[in-house]
Design a protein around this motif. Structure first.
Motif, PDB file in Angstrom:
ATOM      1  N   SER A   1       0.824  -1.205   0.000  1.00 17.47           N
ATOM      2  CA  SER A   1       0.000   0.000   0.000  1.00 17.47           C
ATOM      3  C   SER A   1       0.862   1.262   0.000  1.00 17.47           C
ATOM      4  N   MET A   2       1.907   1.265   0.830  1.00 16.52           N
ATOM      5  CA  MET A   2       2.801   2.413   0.891  1.00 16.52           C
ATOM      6  C   MET A   2       3.528   2.616  -0.435  1.00 16.52           C
ATOM      7  N   PHE A   3       3.874   1.519  -1.093  1.00 20.25           N
ATOM      8  CA  PHE A   3       4.561   1.597  -2.376  1.00 20.25           C
ATOM      9  C   PHE A   3       3.707   2.362  -3.387  1.00 20.25           C
ATOM     10  N   PHE A   4       2.446   1.986  -3.503  1.00 12.61           N
ATOM     11  CA  PHE A   4       1.580   2.647  -4.480  1.00 12.61           C
ATOM     12  C   PHE A   4       1.222   4.076  -4.055  1.00 12.61           C
ATOM     13  N   GLN A   5       1.180   4.337  -2.775  1.00 15.92           N
ATOM     14  CA  GLN A   5       0.949   5.708  -2.325  1.00 15.92           C
ATOM     15  C   GLN A   5       2.129   6.614  -2.674  1.00 15.92           C
ATOM     16  N   TYR A   6       3.320   6.100  -2.494  1.00 18.86           N
ATOM     17  CA  TYR A   6       4.512   6.863  -2.883  1.00 18.86           C
ATOM     18  C   TYR A   6       4.494   7.149  -4.382  1.00 18.86           C
ATOM     19  N   ILE A   7       4.138   6.134  -5.168  1.00 19.95           N
ATOM     20  CA  ILE A   7       4.099   6.315  -6.621  1.00 19.95           C
ATOM     21  C   ILE A   7       3.053   7.359  -7.012  1.00 19.95           C
ATOM     22  N   ALA A   8       1.900   7.315  -6.370  1.00 23.80           N
ATOM     23  CA  ALA A   8       0.842   8.286  -6.672  1.00 23.80           C
ATOM     24  C   ALA A   8       1.309   9.703  -6.382  1.00 23.80           C
ATOM     25  N   GLN A   9       1.958   9.902  -5.245  1.00 24.43           N
ATOM     26  CA  GLN A   9       2.457  11.232  -4.899  1.00 24.43           C
ATOM     27  C   GLN A   9       3.565  11.670  -5.850  1.00 24.43           C
ATOM     28  N   TYR A  10       4.388  10.714  -6.246  1.00 20.13           N
ATOM     29  CA  TYR A  10       5.480  11.033  -7.167  1.00 20.13           C
ATOM     30  C   TYR A  10       4.929  11.513  -8.510  1.00 20.13           C
ATOM     31  N   LEU A  11       3.918  10.783  -9.028  1.00 22.77           N
ATOM     32  CA  LEU A  11       3.342  11.162 -10.319  1.00 22.77           C
ATOM     33  C   LEU A  11       2.679  12.531 -10.258  1.00 22.77           C
ATOM     34  N   LYS A  12       1.998  12.832  -9.147  1.00 21.40           N
ATOM     35  CA  LYS A  12       1.390  14.159  -8.998  1.00 21.40           C
ATOM     36  C   LYS A  12       2.452  15.255  -9.050  1.00 21.40           C
ATOM     37  N   THR A  13       3.570  14.991  -8.394  1.00 18.23           N
ATOM     38  CA  THR A  13       4.648  15.985  -8.364  1.00 18.23           C
ATOM     39  C   THR A  13       5.292  16.152  -9.734  1.00 18.23           C
ATOM     40  N   ARG A  14       5.592  15.053 -10.406  1.00 18.59           N
ATOM     41  CA  ARG A  14       6.293  15.127 -11.685  1.00 18.59           C
ATOM     42  C   ARG A  14       5.458  15.774 -12.770  1.00 18.59           C
ATOM     43  N   PHE A  15       4.143  15.519 -12.762  1.00 21.07           N
ATOM     44  CA  PHE A  15       3.299  16.087 -13.805  1.00 21.07           C
ATOM     45  C   PHE A  15       3.011  17.572 -13.590  1.00 21.07           C
ATOM     46  N   GLN A  16       3.444  18.092 -12.459  1.00 20.33           N
ATOM     47  CA  GLN A  16       3.360  19.534 -12.255  1.00 20.33           C
ATOM     48  C   GLN A  16       4.426  20.256 -13.071  1.00 20.33           C
ATOM     49  N   TYR A  17       5.477  19.531 -13.456  1.00 18.94           N
ATOM     50  CA  TYR A  17       6.590  20.112 -14.207  1.00 18.94           C
ATOM     51  C   TYR A  17       6.846  19.258 -15.446  1.00 18.94           C
ATOM     52  N   ARG A  18       5.924  19.323 -16.392  1.00 15.00           N
ATOM     53  CA  ARG A  18       5.974  18.450 -17.564  1.00 15.00           C
ATOM     54  C   ARG A  18       7.188  18.734 -18.449  1.00 15.00           C
ATOM     55  N   ALA A  19       7.614  19.997 -18.504  1.00 11.48           N
ATOM     56  CA  ALA A  19       8.773  20.338 -19.331  1.00 11.48           C
ATOM     57  C   ALA A  19      10.030  19.657 -18.800  1.00 11.48           C
ATOM     58  N   ASP A  20      10.200  19.668 -17.479  1.00 11.12           N
ATOM     59  CA  ASP A  20      11.359  18.992 -16.877  1.00 11.12           C
ATOM     60  C   ASP A  20      11.315  17.499 -17.160  1.00 11.12           C
ATOM     61  N   LEU A  21      10.115  16.926 -17.114  1.00 13.29           N
ATOM     62  CA  LEU A  21       9.963  15.495 -17.370  1.00 13.29           C
ATOM     63  C   LEU A  21      10.368  15.167 -18.807  1.00 13.29           C
ATOM     64  N   PHE A  22       9.960  16.019 -19.738  1.00  9.11           N
ATOM     65  CA  PHE A  22      10.311  15.813 -21.142  1.00  9.11           C
ATOM     66  C   PHE A  22      11.817  15.912 -21.353  1.00  9.11           C
ATOM     67  N   VAL A  23      12.449  16.873 -20.703  1.00 10.29           N
ATOM     68  CA  VAL A  23      13.898  17.045 -20.827  1.00 10.29           C
ATOM     69  C   VAL A  23      14.631  15.820 -20.299  1.00 10.29           C
ATOM     70  N   GLU A  24      14.153  15.244 -19.196  1.00 13.49           N
ATOM     71  CA  GLU A  24      14.794  14.060 -18.633  1.00 13.49           C
ATOM     72  C   GLU A  24      14.636  12.860 -19.560  1.00 13.49           C
ATOM     73  N   PHE A  25      13.440  12.717 -20.162  1.00 11.58           N
ATOM     74  CA  PHE A  25      13.240  11.646 -21.131  1.00 11.58           C
ATOM     75  C   PHE A  25      14.247  11.780 -22.283  1.00 11.58           C
ATOM     76  N   PHE A  26      14.364  12.991 -22.790  1.00 14.50           N
ATOM     77  CA  PHE A  26      15.240  13.245 -23.933  1.00 14.50           C
ATOM     78  C   PHE A  26      16.701  12.999 -23.563  1.00 14.50           C
ATOM     79  N   SER A  27      17.117  13.433 -22.386  1.00 13.91           N
ATOM     80  CA  SER A  27      18.512  13.266 -21.981  1.00 13.91           C
ATOM     81  C   SER A  27      18.861  11.785 -21.805  1.00 13.91           C
TER      82      SER A  27
END
Length: 262
Positions: free
Chosen positions: A6-32
């Motif tokens: 349960s904690m594992f999926f809660q951490y993942i949910a919070q992580y995704l909420k945080t990362r999608f707040q900064y979509r440009a940074d996420l795209f740059v990391e994918f590209f790099s």
């Protein structure tokens, strides 16, 4: 187990909420990440621009091994970002915060530092494997996908176990050290056939720092290298052994930890 799941999926949910707040940074990391993988592939192509065989291995076999290597490495990169454990958790004292919670400290740090975008490397690796495999005429049997998953998780555990053990040094020597970056460089040797190295390096990459079990040994099974089948099937066992040892060392190190005060 249910609590930790349960904690594992809660951490993942919070992580995704945080990362999608900064979509440009996420795209740059994918590209790099893709750019870095492309550079390594280009290096292999440059090497084979000057030779047709590398100690009996042809270009497509080396590319296949590299593609396989990318999959467990992607899992490792997604969940074992502990390269700055010494500075962040020991020197700056953030481990004190971790230890106040009723969850295993290593489990917290793994999920606190995860980078799920690194999993794109697994997709790239599988694509590279299919490309090289098609050129080599590799045929897939019904049990190959299951063995592939076993080998991948075994390889990821090898990586995780080695780097967790390196991080544990900080419990006894809290001074800043360059061992972790050096180990990352050494780990890259596991993406190439170990028989191109001398006997000492082969021994180290097999039994001391078993990075060969992340790439070349398990990949050799799918390449039909029968002389290395035994090593390939040792991959999950080596992964479990090294990761179990790393957790044991971690637990012992935590008991020695005395906080960040002077």
């Amino acid at each position: 187990m249910l609590f930790y799941t349960s904690m594992f999926f809660q951490y993942i949910a919070q992580y995704l909420k945080t990362r999608f707040q900064y979509r440009a940074d996420l795209f740059v990391e994918f590209f790099s990440d893709l750019f870095s993988q492309a550079i390594n592939l280009v290096f292999i192509l440059i090497v084979f621009g000057h030779t047709s065989l590398l100690h009996g291995w042809n270009k497509d076999e080396i590319i296949f091994i590299y593609g396989f290597f990318l999959v467990p490495y992607a899992l490792f990169s997604a969940f074992f970002n502990i390269w700055d454990f010494n500075e962040r958790y020991i020197v700056k004292g953030e481990l004190d915060r971790i230890l106040t919670r009723p969850i295993h400290s290593l489990f917290q740090i793994i999920l606190e530092r995860m980078e799920l975008e690194s999993l794109v490397g697994a997709i790239t690796g599988i694509a590279v494997m299919f490309y090289a495999g098609s050129r080599l005429g590799i045929k897939i049997t019904w049990y190959d996908p299951f063995l592939f998953l076993v080998f991948v998780f075994g390889g990821a555990l090898v990586y995780g176990g080695v780097f967790v053990m390196i991080a544990c040094i900080s419990f006894w020597a809290d001074a800043r050290t360059s061992i972790m970056p050096m180990m990352y460089n050494i780990s890259n040797y596991g993406r190439y056939p170990v028989d191109i190295y001398n006997s000492v390096i082969r021994f180290v990459l097999t039994w001391i720092l078993p990075f060969a079990f992340v790439g070349v040994y398990p990949a050799s099974f799918f390449l039909g290298k029968k002389e290395w089948f035994g090593y390939a099937f040792l991959t999950p066992l080596i992964g479990i052994i090294f990761f179990t040892l790393s957790v044991f060392l971690w637990n012992h190190g935590v008991k020695k930890y005395r906080g960040a005060g002077n």
